[in-house]
Design a protein around this motif. Structure first.
Motif, PDB file in Angstrom:
ATOM      1  N   ASP A 180      -9.018   6.004   2.538  1.00  0.00           N
ATOM      2  CA  ASP A 180      -9.600   4.659   2.614  1.00  0.00           C
ATOM      3  C   ASP A 180      -8.525   3.575   2.582  1.00  0.00           C
ATOM      4  O   ASP A 180      -8.650   2.549   3.246  1.00  0.00           O
ATOM      5  CB  ASP A 180     -10.619   4.461   1.495  1.00  0.00           C
ATOM      6  CG  ASP A 180     -11.807   5.395   1.654  1.00  0.00           C
ATOM      7  OD1 ASP A 180     -12.276   5.570   2.802  1.00  0.00           O
ATOM      8  OD2 ASP A 180     -12.253   5.964   0.642  1.00  0.00           O
TER       9      ASP A 180
ATOM     10  N   ASN B 157      -6.809  -1.676   9.518  1.00  0.00           N
ATOM     11  CA  ASN B 157      -7.808  -2.690   9.821  1.00  0.00           C
ATOM     12  C   ASN B 157      -7.327  -4.079   9.375  1.00  0.00           C
ATOM     13  O   ASN B 157      -7.489  -5.064  10.101  1.00  0.00           O
ATOM     14  CB  ASN B 157      -9.125  -2.328   9.134  1.00  0.00           C
ATOM     15  CG  ASN B 157     -10.267  -3.170   9.608  1.00  0.00           C
ATOM     16  OD1 ASN B 157     -10.504  -3.295  10.808  1.00  0.00           O
ATOM     17  ND2 ASN B 157     -10.984  -3.759   8.680  1.00  0.00           N
ATOM     18  N   HIS B 158      -6.725  -4.136   8.220  1.00  0.00           N
ATOM     19  CA  HIS B 158      -6.195  -5.392   7.670  1.00  0.00           C
ATOM     20  C   HIS B 158      -5.130  -5.975   8.595  1.00  0.00           C
ATOM     21  O   HIS B 158      -5.123  -7.180   8.874  1.00  0.00           O
ATOM     22  CB  HIS B 158      -5.617  -5.099   6.278  1.00  0.00           C
ATOM     23  CG  HIS B 158      -5.048  -6.278   5.583  1.00  0.00           C
ATOM     24  ND1 HIS B 158      -3.695  -6.551   5.596  1.00  0.00           N
ATOM     25  CD2 HIS B 158      -5.626  -7.257   4.837  1.00  0.00           C
ATOM     26  CE1 HIS B 158      -3.467  -7.646   4.881  1.00  0.00           C
ATOM     27  NE2 HIS B 158      -4.621  -8.096   4.411  1.00  0.00           N
TER      28      HIS B 158
ATOM     29  N   THR C 198      -6.980   3.559   6.112  1.00  0.00           N
ATOM     30  CA  THR C 198      -7.927   2.936   7.043  1.00  0.00           C
ATOM     31  C   THR C 198      -7.939   1.430   6.843  1.00  0.00           C
ATOM     32  O   THR C 198      -7.890   0.655   7.808  1.00  0.00           O
ATOM     33  CB  THR C 198      -9.335   3.530   6.843  1.00  0.00           C
ATOM     34  OG1 THR C 198      -9.281   4.945   7.021  1.00  0.00           O
ATOM     35  CG2 THR C 198     -10.334   2.921   7.818  1.00  0.00           C
ATOM     36  N   HIS C 199      -7.976   1.005   5.599  1.00  0.00           N
ATOM     37  CA  HIS C 199      -7.942  -0.424   5.288  1.00  0.00           C
ATOM     38  C   HIS C 199      -6.651  -1.071   5.794  1.00  0.00           C
ATOM     39  O   HIS C 199      -6.687  -2.157   6.385  1.00  0.00           O
ATOM     40  CB  HIS C 199      -8.074  -0.662   3.785  1.00  0.00           C
ATOM     41  CG  HIS C 199      -7.711  -2.051   3.406  1.00  0.00           C
ATOM     42  ND1 HIS C 199      -8.542  -3.127   3.658  1.00  0.00           N
ATOM     43  CD2 HIS C 199      -6.581  -2.564   2.856  1.00  0.00           C
ATOM     44  CE1 HIS C 199      -7.935  -4.237   3.250  1.00  0.00           C
ATOM     45  NE2 HIS C 199      -6.750  -3.929   2.762  1.00  0.00           N
TER      46      HIS C 199
ATOM     47  N   THR D 120      -8.844   4.223  -5.471  1.00  0.00           N
ATOM     48  CA  THR D 120      -9.269   4.345  -4.073  1.00  0.00           C
ATOM     49  C   THR D 120      -8.593   5.562  -3.435  1.00  0.00           C
ATOM     50  O   THR D 120      -7.428   5.854  -3.716  1.00  0.00           O
ATOM     51  CB  THR D 120      -8.885   3.062  -3.294  1.00  0.00           C
ATOM     52  OG1 THR D 120      -9.414   1.924  -3.984  1.00  0.00           O
ATOM     53  CG2 THR D 120      -9.415   3.080  -1.878  1.00  0.00           C
TER      54      THR D 120
ATOM     55  N   TRP E  95       0.829  -1.206   0.000  1.00  0.00           N
ATOM     56  CA  TRP E  95       0.000   0.000   0.000  1.00  0.00           C
ATOM     57  C   TRP E  95       0.864   1.256   0.000  1.00  0.00           C
ATOM     58  O   TRP E  95       0.542   2.240  -0.681  1.00  0.00           O
ATOM     59  CB  TRP E  95      -0.969  -0.006   1.181  1.00  0.00           C
ATOM     60  CG  TRP E  95      -2.124  -0.932   0.983  1.00  0.00           C
ATOM     61  CD1 TRP E  95      -2.436  -2.043   1.725  1.00  0.00           C
ATOM     62  CD2 TRP E  95      -3.136  -0.850  -0.029  1.00  0.00           C
ATOM     63  NE1 TRP E  95      -3.573  -2.645   1.232  1.00  0.00           N
ATOM     64  CE2 TRP E  95      -4.021  -1.936   0.150  1.00  0.00           C
ATOM     65  CE3 TRP E  95      -3.383   0.036  -1.078  1.00  0.00           C
ATOM     66  CZ2 TRP E  95      -5.124  -2.151  -0.667  1.00  0.00           C
ATOM     67  CZ3 TRP E  95      -4.488  -0.182  -1.898  1.00  0.00           C
ATOM     68  CH2 TRP E  95      -5.339  -1.269  -1.682  1.00  0.00           C
TER      69      TRP E  95
END
Length: 158
Positions: free
Chosen positions: A114, A121-122, A117-118, A110, A49
């Motif tokens: 987001d 969370n991931h 945040t992903h 995207t 990412w």
């Protein structure tokens, strides 16, 4: 508290939780294969990412597996770099669209907000899987709950 403050807290929590997991890994005679595989994936995803956000080449593949020393190095680069991206982002950056192709070859667009945040969370999701695998293999997993981090940070018990 703004969205940026929340992400900054999550980025700092992510560093703490990843380091906490690595501390447990370091205390074991050997890290169970599936735990290492899942934690490798969590850190790989952060690096991937980061590469997408920064327009650079990822140093790792999605399911590339790492030994303990490689995990420590990847944590130092990826967990801290993603926190730096949060700290340096403004509203324009958070709303910037990133075009990328995922590991299955599908194209997406995207927002940075987001994606970040992903990513947090991931990582939490996969740390929970690692904890389950550690327990299954007779080890005591660390408590990497967010509220545990807050308690340690604030020196509070609640």
């Amino acid at each position: 508290m703004t969205g940026n403050d929340v992400l900054k807290n999550l980025s700092e929590y992510n560093i703490w939780a990843n380091q906490t997991m690595l501390d447990v890994f370091s205390s074991l005679p050997s890290v169970p294969n599936n735990a290492a595989r899942l934690f490798s994936h969590a850190l790989n995803a952060q690096a991937i990412w980061i590469a997408r956000i920064t327009g650079t080449q990822s140093p790792v593949k999605v399911w590339q597996e790492h030994n303990l020393e490689e995990l420590k190095a990847l944590h130092k680069s990826a967990s801290y770099k993603i926190a730096e991206l949060v700290t340096n982002a403004d509203e324009t950056e958070f709303n910037r669209l990133i075009d990328y192709t995922n590991s299955q070859g599908n194209k997406y667009s995207t927002r940075v907000l987001d994606i970040l945040t992903h990513a947090f969370n991931h990582a939490t999701y996969h740390r929970a899987q690692v904890a389950t695998d550690l327990r299954k293999n007779g080890h005591t997993p660390p408590n990497t709950d967010y509220v545990t981090y807050v308690r340690e940070l604030m020196g509070q018990v609640y």
